[in-house]
Write a protein that holds these residues in place. Structure first.
Motif, mmCIF file in Angstrom:
data_model
loop_
_atom_site.group_PDB
_atom_site.id
_atom_site.type_symbol
_atom_site.label_atom_id
_atom_site.label_comp_id
_atom_site.label_asym_id
_atom_site.label_seq_id
_atom_site.Cartn_x
_atom_site.Cartn_y
_atom_site.Cartn_z
ATOM 1 N N ASN A 57 0.815 -1.214 0.000
ATOM 2 C CA ASN A 57 0.000 0.000 0.000
ATOM 3 C C ASN A 57 0.852 1.269 0.000
ATOM 4 O OD1 ASN A 57 -2.365 -1.495 0.034
ATOM 5 N ND2 ASN A 57 -2.521 -1.485 2.270
ATOM 6 N N ILE A 58 2.146 1.109 -0.257
ATOM 7 C CA ILE A 58 3.055 2.255 -0.362
ATOM 8 C C ILE A 58 3.622 2.276 -1.776
ATOM 9 C CG2 ILE A 58 5.132 3.364 0.531
ATOM 10 C CD1 ILE A 58 4.769 1.729 3.102
ATOM 11 N N THR A 59 3.332 3.323 -2.524
ATOM 12 C CA THR A 59 3.843 3.438 -3.891
ATOM 13 C C THR A 59 4.742 4.664 -3.999
ATOM 14 O OG1 THR A 59 1.925 4.749 -4.617
ATOM 15 C CG2 THR A 59 1.794 2.350 -4.867
ATOM 16 N N HIS A 60 5.667 4.627 -4.947
ATOM 17 C CA HIS A 60 6.604 5.738 -5.131
ATOM 18 C C HIS A 60 6.814 5.997 -6.614
ATOM 19 C CE1 HIS A 60 10.976 7.349 -5.003
ATOM 20 N NE2 HIS A 60 10.120 8.350 -4.912
ATOM 21 N N THR A 61 6.681 7.243 -7.011
ATOM 22 C CA THR A 61 6.890 7.651 -8.396
ATOM 23 C C THR A 61 7.858 8.825 -8.435
ATOM 24 O OG1 THR A 61 4.643 6.995 -9.009
ATOM 25 C CG2 THR A 61 5.788 8.483 -10.509
ATOM 26 N N THR A 62 8.882 8.733 -9.273
ATOM 27 C CA THR A 62 9.810 9.848 -9.450
ATOM 28 C C THR A 62 9.642 10.421 -10.847
ATOM 29 O OG1 THR A 62 11.596 8.433 -10.263
ATOM 30 C CG2 THR A 62 11.494 8.819 -7.888
ATOM 31 N N SER A 63 9.863 11.713 -10.977
ATOM 32 C CA SER A 63 9.728 12.393 -12.270
ATOM 33 C C SER A 63 10.824 13.434 -12.404
ATOM 34 C CB SER A 63 8.356 13.071 -12.388
ATOM 35 O OG SER A 63 7.306 12.150 -12.158
ATOM 36 N N ASP A 64 11.333 13.604 -13.621
ATOM 37 C CA ASP A 64 12.415 14.561 -13.828
ATOM 38 C C ASP A 64 11.925 15.907 -14.343
ATOM 39 O OD1 ASP A 64 11.727 13.910 -16.380
ATOM 40 O OD2 ASP A 64 13.700 13.199 -17.005
ATOM 41 N N SER A 65 10.618 16.102 -14.382
ATOM 42 C CA SER A 65 10.071 17.400 -14.777
ATOM 43 C C SER A 65 8.709 17.581 -14.134
ATOM 44 C CB SER A 65 9.945 17.508 -16.302
ATOM 45 O OG SER A 65 8.905 16.671 -16.780
ATOM 46 N N LEU A 66 8.314 18.824 -14.001
ATOM 47 C CA LEU A 66 7.007 19.114 -13.414
ATOM 48 C C LEU A 66 5.893 18.600 -14.316
ATOM 49 C CD1 LEU A 66 5.508 20.560 -11.088
ATOM 50 C CD2 LEU A 66 5.441 22.595 -12.538
ATOM 51 N N ASP A 67 6.112 18.654 -15.620
ATOM 52 C CA ASP A 67 5.106 18.176 -16.567
ATOM 53 C C ASP A 67 4.822 16.690 -16.339
ATOM 54 O OD1 ASP A 67 3.453 18.521 -19.054
ATOM 55 O OD2 ASP A 67 4.896 17.060 -19.824
ATOM 56 N N GLN B 146 -2.019 13.240 -11.694
ATOM 57 C CA GLN B 146 -3.358 13.282 -12.286
ATOM 58 C C GLN B 146 -3.854 11.869 -12.586
ATOM 59 O OE1 GLN B 146 -3.830 14.584 -16.473
ATOM 60 N NE2 GLN B 146 -5.263 16.120 -15.689
ATOM 61 N N ASP B 147 -2.991 11.046 -13.179
ATOM 62 C CA ASP B 147 -3.372 9.670 -13.509
ATOM 63 C C ASP B 147 -3.702 8.876 -12.248
ATOM 64 O OD1 ASP B 147 -2.965 10.282 -16.125
ATOM 65 O OD2 ASP B 147 -1.033 9.243 -16.313
ATOM 66 N N TYR B 148 -2.900 9.074 -11.200
ATOM 67 C CA TYR B 148 -3.119 8.335 -9.952
ATOM 68 C C TYR B 148 -4.469 8.695 -9.346
ATOM 69 C CZ TYR B 148 -2.420 6.560 -5.213
ATOM 70 O OH TYR B 148 -2.569 5.887 -4.019
ATOM 71 N N VAL B 149 -4.751 9.987 -9.265
ATOM 72 C CA VAL B 149 -5.997 10.438 -8.639
ATOM 73 C C VAL B 149 -7.206 9.975 -9.443
ATOM 74 C CG1 VAL B 149 -7.359 12.463 -7.987
ATOM 75 C CG2 VAL B 149 -4.896 12.421 -7.538
ATOM 76 N N VAL B 150 -7.179 10.222 -10.744
ATOM 77 C CA VAL B 150 -8.313 9.844 -11.593
ATOM 78 C C VAL B 150 -8.528 8.335 -11.577
ATOM 79 C CG1 VAL B 150 -9.174 9.797 -13.967
ATOM 80 C CG2 VAL B 150 -8.083 11.865 -13.077
ATOM 81 N N ALA C 183 3.694 26.370 -17.163
ATOM 82 C CA ALA C 183 2.485 26.925 -16.554
ATOM 83 C C ALA C 183 1.346 25.911 -16.585
ATOM 84 C CB ALA C 183 2.080 28.209 -17.278
ATOM 85 N N GLU C 184 1.222 25.209 -17.711
ATOM 86 C CA GLU C 184 0.183 24.186 -17.825
ATOM 87 C C GLU C 184 0.416 23.064 -16.820
ATOM 88 O OE1 GLU C 184 0.251 22.865 -21.830
ATOM 89 O OE2 GLU C 184 -0.531 24.737 -22.672
ATOM 90 N N ALA C 185 1.683 22.686 -16.644
ATOM 91 C CA ALA C 185 2.012 21.617 -15.699
ATOM 92 C C ALA C 185 1.677 22.034 -14.271
ATOM 93 C CB ALA C 185 3.488 21.258 -15.812
ATOM 94 N N ALA C 186 2.000 23.280 -13.925
ATOM 95 C CA ALA C 186 1.706 23.772 -12.576
ATOM 96 C C ALA C 186 0.204 23.791 -12.326
ATOM 97 C CB ALA C 186 2.296 25.167 -12.389
ATOM 98 N N ASP C 187 -0.552 24.271 -13.311
ATOM 99 C CA ASP C 187 -2.011 24.309 -13.162
ATOM 100 C C ASP C 187 -2.596 22.900 -13.092
ATOM 101 O OD1 ASP C 187 -1.901 27.035 -13.198
ATOM 102 O OD2 ASP C 187 -2.466 27.245 -15.307
ATOM 103 N N ARG C 188 -2.031 21.986 -13.889
ATOM 104 C CA ARG C 188 -2.505 20.596 -13.868
ATOM 105 C C ARG C 188 -2.255 19.971 -12.498
ATOM 106 N NH1 ARG C 188 0.880 18.562 -17.133
ATOM 107 N NH2 ARG C 188 -0.223 19.165 -19.039
ATOM 108 N N LEU C 189 -1.090 20.266 -11.929
ATOM 109 C CA LEU C 189 -0.753 19.725 -10.615
ATOM 110 C C LEU C 189 -1.727 20.231 -9.553
ATOM 111 C CD1 LEU C 189 1.124 18.207 -8.672
ATOM 112 C CD2 LEU C 189 2.534 20.274 -8.549
ATOM 113 N N VAL C 190 -1.978 21.540 -9.560
ATOM 114 C CA VAL C 190 -2.892 22.118 -8.573
ATOM 115 C C VAL C 190 -4.293 21.544 -8.734
ATOM 116 C CG1 VAL C 190 -4.002 24.246 -7.804
ATOM 117 C CG2 VAL C 190 -1.566 24.244 -8.320
#
Length: 615
Positions: A90-100, A107-111, A248-255
């Motif tokens: 029940n513990i997952t970890h995702t790393t990303s090299d950009s905000l996008d 977004q994918d996780y929540v949806v 900017a799109e990535a920041a808005d998508r994150l929020v």
């Protein structure tokens, strides 16, 4: 015969059924569960699930890097979560090299989890949104000098939208440590969602097609070189604009994704970096610029015993404020001109926030001593009239290797054959401290920090690290007057030979005093610097207490997933985050590490090994 076996068969079946029920119930430790049509639903009293999203670390082979990286936090946090009762599955970890990429992964996780609400996994377990916590460390771009303090220095992700409703309860003052939204350098680790790879391929295809189109245009035209240059400049501007739009799109998508998560009942905890205008359920503050500056200043004040110092024998403290200007596309000569003057100072720009805040933390501690005249700057860059806003007096462009050593040599330049007396050099981070140590040797300074108001000897330090008892050593009281201000001996000396002998002895004493090795401070606990801490050449370093904070985060996740308040945690206080008031902030005091406590602070908890310390 058949009838004789039926009771045993029935009993075996009953036992197997009970075992299955117990197995399902164990998936939610210390939890209330209810079973309906073969599925077990986790309720508010269970630990539930945690999803961790962090920036990816770049591949670094050198030991000259800060000890605290995101990759170091993950195993500590996972261990703390399992100790707190979370199942590893029940513990997952995702790393990303950009905000996008990070915003898309969240977004994918929540949806996905909201779409699957009410559905069971392979074990027949249903985890409701109320039992899920998202731990998010937003990918925020950091300049080269900021990265020298480690990955956990708080920055702010700027967005184009504000938090609505109750979350819009902001104070008049915004966050002081802010940075434009950006992507960190480094490759995405294997745990990153596969969608990231698909996005990268799509991006690559678009780039290739765009490049081909530009090539065709080039073949079909015969414009002048001036026009070509103009087109190139236009393309660069368009490219920069596209990158800004993507960011900017990535920041808005994150929020938007995090808002959706909270609205559905999930909990959101931000790690290290805040988001402008967004109110999480909690914010984990590892460290910030003010804390780093204040920590080093406080330790210097204590070690030099400034409270007992006098105007007639002031302590000489030099402050180095490294700063890396962000190039804006101008020529290299223009970008390098910021530090061409003798002092190496730089102009006030938007990218200087970290340096400004670090100096603010330093001056909140040292300012009063400079005003009293019991502390002074050997270079004269700081004095009694200096304020918290005069950071530029000691700041310099540290973008080139060796720049810190060059600035120090200029500031400590002596007109005699004796070095300039200096009692402490606040270097702010270990990268700069390593250059300072090397330059001090070249300038003729001798000894170590163990000779300044000593409490233990070098042999005692090594013995302490090896598990032996410290060798106590009493501090020698500092004279009320400095030798150059004390004329008692000169008045008592006779004319002639006695006076000549006195002068020769005095000169020798002055040189020994002036060449005494000063305190050198830093931050980051670089493995490459630990041997210098052991031998006293670098007096202290510092780091965020990662392992203790990991335990605090796990405790917070349990409380959030089980409906308990965070106010019961000793490490939590309410404060402003991203311009939003009354946010629970989880924090721990930073670790100040010197040779005397190296074993207890770094070796015993497992941050480093004896071999790392050169022992």
């Amino acid at each position: 015969m058949v009838f004789a076996h039926r009771p045993a068969t029935a009993f075996t079946a009953l036992a197997a059924t009970c075992a299955m029920v117990l197995s399902l119930a164990s998936c939610a430790s210390n939890s209330d569960t209810h079973t309906n049509d073969g599925q077990t639903t986790i309720t508010m009293s269970s630990t539930g699930a945690v999803a961790l999203f962090t920036p990816s670390d770049g591949i670094t082979l050198s030991q000259q890097t800060p000890l605290n990286k995101w990759a170091k936090l993950t195993p500590d946090l996972t261990a703390s979560l399992t100790d707190a009762g979370f199942k590893k599955d029940n513990i997952t970890h995702t790393t990303s090299d950009s905000l996008d990429k990070q915003s898309r992964a969240i977004q994918d996780y929540v949806v996905s989890h909201l779409s699957d609400k009410g559905k069971t996994n392979d074990a027949g377990i249903v985890i409701e949104p109320e039992n899920m916590t998202l731990l998010v460390a937003p990918v925020v771009e950091a300049d080269a000098s900021t990265r020298q303090y480690g990955d956990y220095v708080s920055q702010e992700l700027r967005t184009t939208q504000d938090e609505a409703g109750d979350d819009a309860d902001t104070s008049a003052n915004g966050s002081s440590n802010s940075s434009s939204a950006g992507s960190s350098s480094g490759s995405t680790s294997g745990s990153t969602d596969s969608k990231d790879s698909a996005d990268a391929k799509d991006s690559g295809s678009k780039d290739s097609s765009g490049s081909a189109a530009r090539s065709d245009d080039s073949d079909g035209s015969s414009e002048s070189s001036d026009d070509a240059s103009s087109d190139s400049s236009s393309d660069a501007t368009d490219s920069a604009g596209t990158a800004d739009d993507t960011q900017a799109e990535a920041a808005d998508r994150l929020v938007s994704s995090l808002k959706l998560a909270k609205e559905s009942g999930m909990h959101v905890v931000l790690l290290g970096n805040s988001i402008e205008g967004y109110k999480p359920d909690a914010f984990v503050k590892f460290t910030d610029a003010q804390t780093i500056g204040k920590l080093q200043a406080e330790k210097v004040v204590s070690k030099l015993q400034l409270a007992k110092a006098s105007k007639d024998n002031p302590k000489r403290i030099e402050v180095l404020l490294p700063y890396t200007p962000v190039k804006d596309g101008t020529s290299d000569d223009a970008s390098d001109s910021a530090s061409d003057d003798a002092s190496g100072t730089v102009a006030d720009t938007d990218e200087s926030t970290f340096a400004q805040e670090a100096f603010r933390g330093i001056w909140q501690v040292l300012g009063a001593y400079y005003e009293k005249g019991v502390a002074e700057s050997p270079s004269g860059t700081l004095d009694a009239n200096t304020t918290e806003d005069d950071w530029h007096a000691v700041a310099y462009d540290a973008s080139k290797e060796g720049s810190s050593a060059k600035v120090l040599a200029t500031r400590l330049k002596s007109g005699t054959d004796s070095p300039t007396r200096v009692d402490a050099v606040i270097a702010l981070n270990d990268y700069v401290a390593s250059e300072v140590v090397s330059e001090l040797k070249d300038l003729g300074y001798t000894g170590s920090a163990a000779d300044i108001n000593p409490q233990i000897t070098i042999s005692g330090i090594v013995g302490n690290i090896a598990g032996k008892k410290d060798l106590a050593r009493q501090a020698v009281p500092d004279p009320i007057k400095s030798p150059e201000n004390d004329t008692a001996d000169q008045d008592a000396a006779d004319d002639g030979t006695a006076k000549d002998e006195h002068d020769a002895s005095s000169d020798k004493t002055d040189k020994a005093r002036d060449s005494q090795w000063p305190l050198v401070t830093g931050y980051g606990a670089y493995i490459s610097n630990i041997p210098s801490v052991v031998n006293g050449k670098q007096w202290m370093t510092g780091i965020a207490n990662r392992k203790v904070i990991a335990s605090d985060i796990a405790d917070a996740c349990v409380r959030l997933n089980t409906g308990k308040a965070l106010s019961g945690m000793s490490s939590v206080r309410n404060g402003e985050v991203g311009g939003v008031a009354k946010v629970p902030i989880i924090s721990e005091p930073p670790l100040a590490v010197s040779a005397s406590n190296l074993k207890a602070a770094l070796i015993d908890p497992g941050y480093i090994t004896l071999a790392d310390a050169g022992l």
